[in-house]
Design an enzyme around this catalytic site. Structure first.
Site, mmCIF file in Angstrom:
data_model
loop_
_atom_site.group_PDB
_atom_site.id
_atom_site.type_symbol
_atom_site.label_atom_id
_atom_site.label_comp_id
_atom_site.label_asym_id
_atom_site.label_seq_id
_atom_site.Cartn_x
_atom_site.Cartn_y
_atom_site.Cartn_z
ATOM 1 N N MET B 33 -82.630 -23.525 -37.823
ATOM 2 C CA MET B 33 -81.831 -23.085 -36.686
ATOM 3 C C MET B 33 -80.345 -23.159 -36.995
ATOM 4 O O MET B 33 -79.917 -23.862 -37.894
ATOM 5 C CB MET B 33 -82.159 -23.952 -35.484
ATOM 6 C CG MET B 33 -83.609 -23.771 -35.072
ATOM 7 S SD MET B 33 -83.777 -23.656 -33.326
ATOM 8 C CE MET B 33 -84.011 -25.337 -32.874
ATOM 9 N N CYS B 34 -79.607 -22.409 -36.194
ATOM 10 C CA CYS B 34 -78.164 -22.375 -36.323
ATOM 11 C C CYS B 34 -77.618 -23.799 -36.274
ATOM 12 O O CYS B 34 -78.035 -24.548 -35.413
ATOM 13 C CB CYS B 34 -77.589 -21.557 -35.170
ATOM 14 S SG CYS B 34 -75.812 -21.433 -35.216
ATOM 15 N N PRO B 35 -76.699 -24.227 -37.098
ATOM 16 C CA PRO B 35 -75.994 -23.436 -38.107
ATOM 17 C C PRO B 35 -76.554 -23.637 -39.513
ATOM 18 O O PRO B 35 -75.884 -23.349 -40.494
ATOM 19 C CB PRO B 35 -74.601 -24.043 -38.040
ATOM 20 C CG PRO B 35 -74.877 -25.507 -37.847
ATOM 21 C CD PRO B 35 -76.151 -25.588 -37.038
#
Lengths: 241, 96, 438
Positions: B33-35
């Protein structure tokens, strides 16, 4: 008074009080001179009313009960040290003006007894608290964090207390003599009464007063500036709404 | 984090030879998942020589803006961005 | 270290000086009561992570260069030259801090170590030693703001896909996820990823709100980095969008620090007053339930659920009751962590730690308290309205074998609204692909 006593237990007292007062004002001025950040740094939960906020501030400043969760002995000795310090201060006021109602009620003998016991207890409690704080600083991790200032202040206070207790328990000098000395200070003509001047106790008193002077002079410039800073800094805690 | 392991080499090289020239490093960033996709690319960029190319496969939609923006600010270059179903494939060239 | 570098560093301290900081530097007695407040010190026993010591590093520079007593008697304070070793120590102790402010809670002087470390971060940045990954992340976010037009098409494309998922979830083929909708009441600043967009979309749709989704993610790596200027620019992207669309309220996704930045820091950073309200996701969910805009169907979850107060949502923002109110609507067996609320332990992943691989091992180690706390509740589901906390607890779950599922508050509510098990994840592509797609 010989010249050394005159210097240390006379002149230096005035210097110390002046430095303490001016220093305190200077510290407050120095803080107020720096602009405050408008970011609100408070933490929650918070009181909703002004009164609630005041009570919370008072609790945070004088009781800091949250410390009980993490370090009980420290909380106890810190509280004892501060209450003891306040009691010692009040006790010394007797040297300016006898607590007449109490003295009348107890009689001269009774008042002497009372003073010996209460002052004695306070002196011992203070000494034990300082020994606790000091001994703590010789262990890790406290040692790694401590600076010479920390030891210096604790040893200074320890010495003041030691001399004070010596005067109390081994001094053999009556309260009137000390009161006469304090009065001579208040009238700007420092002098030891004969009883003190001729006693060996004099040197203990001079040391007690000298070290107290040093403490007083250093107070506003040391970390102990929290005697005034704590009120402001604990207010920041509730600043968020 | 198991997904992070490089894909089987065969599959990887087959695919990339079709899309672009030589790829020096394959990164499977699917599921991160981001980042993190951007973070992994940043961490690995020094593992390829200057001029070398990383082929990174991510599923995080944030990486679509993150990785090109990262390349722009760090002075690297995204040669190509393409989507293959849920996969987002980046070819990132180390410039300096 | 040469003189120019030294000047840069002391210059930062001079410029960053404010009254609160001065109090903190002056009144600390190094009593170390804070030591057992910090999860990092407790787990490592390393003095570098003792809150008072972290601040002490800054204090030593301050004493040396800014106070008379330090100038005359440097050895009394161990007042230090800001040498390279100091900077290394500063780096490790500063960037490791999660900013949870639990030490502030326990400090008898309420010293905010995080605030002191803010200056430390500014010094490190000035000396070219800011955390590298955070610098790159913040740089990328700034760059995205400057070049948004390059990404708009692709983002709108992606949004169409998310919209289809929403439609299939709620069984309404007309449901939309509006972007750049002028005249909307609410601008929702999400995180990248459908997990942060779908659940609130379900809730907003069910509540019939007039809302729009922000083009920008709420996360702010400029804040973690300690670079106020970058932090301001990153937050400004959303502020500008809100102003352009004329919304009344900006709702921040379940992301603790993003709310702190917008609610408490931005106005001072930008020297402007916000023309709209800032609302946390937990707050609006509670509000919607309370005013009856969304109705939670009966049939509560009976399994044990626990709630982790994120530091930036609880201690630092005051949302203790709202999430509990909401959870009690959807679950009948909500069990508190011990301790919880303002005394809750930090998960160990805040402060941008979850984004920095250099802290991976460290944050797992320092999360042991959290793992223990959660295990004690015997809960199967951990709810926490902060992305950092969730990522960290998910990692802890794996390492400490906790056997839990970790989710957000909007997730459980959205699931309840669409009649699914409250622990179901909102992931991309989990619903069936619409048939008309080629």
């Amino acid at each position: 008074m010989n010249w050394l006593s005159f210097l240390l237990a006379g002149v230096l007292v005035y210097v110390a009080v002046a430095v303490f007062l001016v220093g305190t004002v200077f510290r407050v001025y120095y803080w107020l001179k720096v602009p405050r950040s408008s970011i609100r740094l408070g933490i929650f939960p918070q009181a909703n009313s002004q009164r609630g906020r005041f009570l919370q501030w008072a609790r945070d400043t004088f009781l800091f009960l949250q410390v009980l969760d993490v370090d009980r002995p420290m909380w106890l000795f810190v509280i004892l040290l501060h209450i003891g310090g306040l009691a010692a201060f009040v006790g010394h006021l007797r040297l300016i003006q006898e607590f007449t109602p109490l003295a009348t009620a107890l009689g001269k003998e009774g008042m002497g007894q009372f003073s010996l016991i209460s002052g004695g207890i306070v002196g011992i409690v203070l000494l034990v608290s300082v020994i606790y704080l000091l001994s703590r600083r010789f262990k890790s991790p406290y040692r790694d964090l401590s600076t010479p200032e920390d030891y210096f202040l604790l040893i200074l206070i320890f010495m003041v207390l030691l001399m004070g207790n010596h005067l109390r328990f081994f001094g053999h000098v009556e309260v009137e003599a000390y009161r006469a000395y304090v009065h001579s200070l208040l009238t700007f003509s420092p002098e030891f009464p004969v009883e003190l001047a001729e006693s060996g106790t004099r040197w203990v008193l001079v040391t007690h007063v000298t070290l107290s002077n040093l403490l007083l002079i250093y107070l506003p410039f040391s970390k102990l500036v929290h005697y005034i800073g704590t009120y402001a800094v604990n207010l920041v805690r509730s600043e968020a709404r | 984090m198991a997904k992070e392991k490089a894909k089987s080499k065969q599959e990887a090289s087959e695919k990339t030879e079709k899309t672009a020239g030589k790829v020096d490093l394959e990164l499977d960033l699917r599921g991160l998942m981001c980042p993190l996709p951007m973070v992994r690319v940043s961490q690995n960029i020094n593992k390829v020589p200057v001029g070398g190319v990383i082929r990174a496969v991510a599923t995080d939609p944030g990486s679509l803006a993150d990785i090109p923006s990262w390349a722009r600010t760090t002075g690297n270059e995204v040669l190509k961005t393409e989507r293959d179903g849920k996969d987002i494939i980046f070819l990132v060239k180390r410039v300096k | 270290m040469n003189k120019t570098e030294l000047k840069t560093i002391t210059g930062v301290l001079e410029q960053g000086m404010n009254r609160q900081l001065l109090y903190y530097l002056d009144v600390c007695t190094r009593c170390s009561i804070c030591k057992d407040a910090c999860h990092q010190y407790v787990s490592t026993g390393d003095v570098l992570f003792l809150p008072a010591y972290r601040a002490e590093l800054i204090r030593r520079v301050y004493k040396k260069y800014f106070t008379r007593s330090g100038l005359f008697l440097p050895s009394l304070y161990e007042a230090r030259e800001s040498d390279d070793r100091l900077l290394d120590e500063l780096y490790r102790s500063t960037y490791a801090c999660t900013g949870c402010r639990r030490c502030m809670y326990y400090c008898p002087f309420s010293i905010d170590t995080t605030w002191v470390l803010g200056v430390a971060k500014a010094m490190l940045i000035a000396a070219g030693k800011g955390a590298q990954i955070l610098t790159e992340l913040a740089g990328a976010a700034v760059s995205k703001g400057e070049n948004i037009d390059l990404f708009k098409d692709i983002m709108l494309d992606l949004n169409k896909e998310t919209e289809k998922e929403l439609q299939s979830l709620i069984g309404d083929s007309k449901a939309t996820i509006p972007i750049e909708k002028e005249g909307a009441d609410i601008l929702y600043a999400a995180l990248a990823g459908v997990h942060s967009i779908l659940p609130p979309s379900v809730i907003f749709h069910k509540a019939g709100l007039n809302w729009t989704l922000s083009l920008f993610e709420s996360a702010n790596y400029g804040y973690f980095l300690g670079d106020v200027e970058k932090g301001r620019i990153i937050a400004k992207r959303i502020v500008d969008e809100a102003k352009r669309l004329g919304v009344k309220e900006v709702v921040i996704s379940e992301c603790g620090h993003a709310y702190r930045v917008m609610q408490y820091l931005y106005e001072t950073w930008a020297k402007e007053e916000l023309s709209f309200g800032v609302t946390a996701m937990v707050e609006i969910i509670a509000r919607l339930i309370e005013e009856g805009s969304i109705e939670i169907p009966s049939g509560k979850e009976r399994k044990i659920v626990t709630y982790h107060d994120p530091c930036q949502v609880g201690r630092n923002a005051g949302f203790y009751e709202e999430p509990r109110y909401v959870l009690n609507q959807v679950a009948s067996n909500l069990r508190e962590l011990n301790p919880s609320r303002e005394k809750n332990w930090c998960c160990g992943g805040g402060g941008g730690l979850v984004a920095q691989p250099e802290f991976d091992e460290f944050r797992i180690k320092t999360g042991e308290r959290k793992a223990e706390q959660i295990k004690q509740t015997r809960a199967g589901l951990v709810v926490s309205p902060c992305e950092n906390c969730r990522l960290q607890i998910t990692a802890l779950n794996e390492k400490y074998d906790m056997g839990v599922k970790v989710t957000g508050l909007s997730d459980v509510v959205a699931n309840q609204l669409i009649g699914r098990d409250i622990a179901t994840s909102f992931e991309a592509g989990q619903t069936e692909e619409p048939e008309d797609e080629d």
